[in-house]
Design an enzyme around this catalytic site. Structure first.
Site, PDB file in Angstrom:
ATOM      1  N   ASP A 124       0.853  -1.196   0.000  1.00 30.80           N
ATOM      2  CA  ASP A 124       0.000   0.000   0.000  1.00 30.80           C
ATOM      3  C   ASP A 124       0.884   1.238   0.000  1.00 30.80           C
ATOM      4  O   ASP A 124       2.011   1.218   0.513  1.00 30.80           O
ATOM      5  CB  ASP A 124      -0.858   0.039   1.280  1.00 30.80           C
ATOM      6  N   ARG A 174      -1.202  -0.811  -8.535  1.00 32.14           N
ATOM      7  CA  ARG A 174      -2.589  -0.440  -8.215  1.00 32.14           C
ATOM      8  C   ARG A 174      -2.637   1.086  -8.295  1.00 32.14           C
ATOM      9  O   ARG A 174      -1.849   1.759  -7.619  1.00 32.14           O
ATOM     10  CB  ARG A 174      -2.981  -0.880  -6.807  1.00 32.14           C
TER      11      ARG A 174
HETATM   12  C1  LIG Z   1      -8.749  -1.242  -3.478  1.00 26.84           C
HETATM   13  C2  LIG Z   1      -8.308   0.096  -2.980  1.00 26.84           C
HETATM   14  C3  LIG Z   1      -7.048   0.237  -2.418  1.00 26.84           C
HETATM   15  C4  LIG Z   1      -6.596   1.481  -2.005  1.00 26.84           C
HETATM   16  N1  LIG Z   1      -5.301   1.618  -1.538  1.00 26.84           N
HETATM   17  C5  LIG Z   1      -4.840   2.843  -1.258  1.00 26.84           C
HETATM   18  C6  LIG Z   1      -3.476   3.052  -0.914  1.00 26.84           C
HETATM   19  O1  LIG Z   1      -2.662   2.139  -0.863  1.00 26.84           O
HETATM   20  N2  LIG Z   1      -3.075   4.321  -0.637  1.00 26.84           N
HETATM   21  C7  LIG Z   1      -3.949   5.394  -0.680  1.00 26.84           C
HETATM   22  O2  LIG Z   1      -3.510   6.530  -0.451  1.00 26.84           O
HETATM   23  N3  LIG Z   1      -5.245   5.219  -0.966  1.00 26.84           N
HETATM   24  C8  LIG Z   1      -5.718   3.980  -1.259  1.00 26.84           C
HETATM   25  N4  LIG Z   1      -7.037   3.825  -1.591  1.00 26.84           N
HETATM   26  C9  LIG Z   1      -7.999   4.936  -1.355  1.00 26.84           C
HETATM   27  C10 LIG Z   1      -8.080   5.859  -2.551  1.00 26.84           C
HETATM   28  O3  LIG Z   1      -6.881   6.571  -2.695  1.00 26.84           O
HETATM   29  C11 LIG Z   1      -9.240   6.854  -2.372  1.00 26.84           C
HETATM   30  O4  LIG Z   1      -9.020   7.607  -1.219  1.00 26.84           O
HETATM   31  C12 LIG Z   1     -10.608   6.219  -2.259  1.00 26.84           C
HETATM   32  O5  LIG Z   1     -10.738   5.123  -3.126  1.00 26.84           O
HETATM   33  C13 LIG Z   1     -11.691   7.244  -2.615  1.00 26.84           C
HETATM   34  O6  LIG Z   1     -11.608   7.647  -3.961  1.00 26.84           O
HETATM   35  P1  LIG Z   1     -12.602   7.069  -5.055  1.00 26.84           P
HETATM   36  O7  LIG Z   1     -12.034   7.332  -6.378  1.00 26.84           O
HETATM   37  O8  LIG Z   1     -12.874   5.652  -4.765  1.00 26.84           O
HETATM   38  O9  LIG Z   1     -13.955   7.813  -4.848  1.00 26.84           O
HETATM   39  P2  LIG Z   1     -14.227   9.307  -4.283  1.00 26.84           P
HETATM   40  O10 LIG Z   1     -13.290  10.263  -4.896  1.00 26.84           O
HETATM   41  O11 LIG Z   1     -14.319   9.263  -2.796  1.00 26.84           O
HETATM   42  O12 LIG Z   1     -15.634   9.527  -4.819  1.00 26.84           O
HETATM   43  C14 LIG Z   1     -15.886   9.735  -6.207  1.00 26.84           C
HETATM   44  C15 LIG Z   1     -17.352   9.524  -6.452  1.00 26.84           C
HETATM   45  O13 LIG Z   1     -17.629   8.131  -6.208  1.00 26.84           O
HETATM   46  C16 LIG Z   1     -18.859   7.987  -5.600  1.00 26.84           C
HETATM   47  N5  LIG Z   1     -18.703   7.237  -4.319  1.00 26.84           N
HETATM   48  C17 LIG Z   1     -17.549   6.974  -3.684  1.00 26.84           C
HETATM   49  N6  LIG Z   1     -17.765   6.206  -2.592  1.00 26.84           N
HETATM   50  C18 LIG Z   1     -19.077   5.977  -2.533  1.00 26.84           C
HETATM   51  C19 LIG Z   1     -19.915   5.280  -1.611  1.00 26.84           C
HETATM   52  N7  LIG Z   1     -19.420   4.628  -0.540  1.00 26.84           N
HETATM   53  N8  LIG Z   1     -21.242   5.277  -1.834  1.00 26.84           N
HETATM   54  C20 LIG Z   1     -21.765   5.918  -2.887  1.00 26.84           C
HETATM   55  N9  LIG Z   1     -21.022   6.613  -3.776  1.00 26.84           N
HETATM   56  C21 LIG Z   1     -19.700   6.648  -3.616  1.00 26.84           C
HETATM   57  C22 LIG Z   1     -19.429   9.358  -5.482  1.00 26.84           C
HETATM   58  O14 LIG Z   1     -20.242   9.627  -6.609  1.00 26.84           O
HETATM   59  C23 LIG Z   1     -18.228  10.278  -5.505  1.00 26.84           C
HETATM   60  O15 LIG Z   1     -18.512  11.571  -5.937  1.00 26.84           O
HETATM   61  C24 LIG Z   1      -7.474   2.607  -2.077  1.00 26.84           C
HETATM   62  C25 LIG Z   1      -8.746   2.463  -2.633  1.00 26.84           C
HETATM   63  C26 LIG Z   1      -9.158   1.246  -3.107  1.00 26.84           C
HETATM   64  C27 LIG Z   1     -10.509   1.153  -3.742  1.00 26.84           C
END
Ligand SMILES: Cc1cc2nc3c(=O)[nH]c(=O)nc-3n(C[C@H](O)[C@H](O)[C@H](O)COP(=O)(O)OP(=O)(O)OC[C@H]3O[C@@H](n4cnc5c(N)ncnc54)[C@H](O)[C@@H]3O)c2cc1C
Length: 297
Positions: A124, A174
């Protein structure tokens, strides 16, 4: 001690007594509960990556305990036959204590993982204080153990260079947006800008990279990724979508039904507060989900 620090302290009474708040996002406190969660995901056509919660370890003993927990977890995965690999944070392996020490612990895990049917171990990515160190330890491990991959964060301005480097190495990446609060000198802060960079980086990884993990719950971005894959004839078996346990489960199922690969990041363990806090900061709705669990059986 500030309230938030008390809340985040791993041995706080909050963490001991309020696990039910995090239940939607954390698959229990034990390896058995995590394996059961993976089994349920596998039954829905999804694979997983297991994360034993913990970070920012400052003592060697604590890092060794976490390393041993990963070794035991790899054995439990093998014995159960579930389809999952593991994700690890280098600060939990002692990166803040000593870089060589963290590398040694990581290598022990990489070697042990080679007995499993999915031997892959994902590092990560944490806050920018450790970006450079994390990449260095990753490259040192990758030189001898090809079953390790890295996470890159689209919000960091440096990431285009890091993506190129990973492609040159042939290493699995990733791609995520990034979950830490970084300063504007080094990170894009506005969502449209982060999305645009994410899409451009994903295009590089999809067309020239090695089996990228596209980690996002963002429908708009997921639509863009599907278009990029279609335009460049990148088959569904050459990448996977990745989402967090408990986040947008219907979207997870929909993508599987459309024929895409889906891997779920499944965190478990008693040190859940830091992880849970980041999910709540990302989306206020996540706090609502957690609080609504107070009223569900
Ligand atoms: C498998 C995985 C591993 C990860 N590993 C890391 C890592 O190693 N280091 C790190 O810094 N970050 C990590 N992250 C977190 C990542 O960096 C983001 O902070 C997190 O995924 C939020 O960004 P997003 O693009 O998913 O959605 P967001 O930017 O939070 O949201 C974008 C849009 O998605 C929709 N949305 C998002 N969540 C929901 C929900 N629960 N319900 C309904 N609608 C929703 C909404 O429409 C929102 O406007 C990881 C994420 C994933 C999925």
């Amino acid at each position: 001690m500030a309230l938030v620090d008390r809340f985040l302290a791993p041995d706080s009474s909050f963490q001991k007594n309020f696990f039910f708040l995090a239940k939607r996002f954390v698959a229990g406190e034990t390896t058995d509960s995590a394996i059961e969660a993976v089994r349920a995901l596998n039954a829905q056509g999804m694979s997983a990556t297991l994360d034993f919660l913990g970070e920012d370890v400052l003592e060697r003993d604590a890092a060794l305990k976490t390393r041993d927990a990963y070794i035991a977890m790899l054995d439990a995965i093998r014995a159960s036959g579930v389809n999952t690999n593991v994700s690890v944070k280098l600060t939990a392996m002692g990166l803040l204590v000593d870089e060589d020490f963290a590398l040694e612990n990581l290598v022990r895990i990489l070697e042990h993982a080679q007995r499993n049917s999915d031997p892959f171990v994902r590092i990560d990515m944490e806050g920018s204080v450790v970006t450079e160190k994390t990449l260095r330890v990753f490259e040192r491990a990758y030189a001898t153990h090809k079953n390790v991959g890295i996470v890159l964060q689209a919000y960091l301005k440096r990431t285009a260079g890091d993506v190129e480097r990973a492609i040159e190495l042939g290493a699995r990446v990733r791609l995520c947006k990034g979950a830490y609060n970084e300063p504007p000198e080094i990170a894009y802060k506005e969502m449209p800008e982060i999305r645009a960079h994410y899409a451009a980086l994903a295009e590089q990884l999809l067309t020239r990279g090695n089996y990228p993990g596209i980690a996002t719950h963002d429908r708009e971005l997921i639509g863009t990724i599907k278009e990029i894959a279609k335009t460049h004839n990148v088959g569904n078996d050459r990448f996977e979508f990745q989402m967090l346990y408990g986040c947008r489960p219907q979207l997870q199922r929909d993508l599987v039904a459309e024929g895409y690969r889906m891997r779920i990041y499944v965190p478990f363990g008693t040190h859940w507060a830091g992880y849970f806090y980041r999910r709540v900061l990302e989306r206020r709705e996540n706090a609502v989900f957690a609080l609504s669990s107070l009223f569900r059986k």
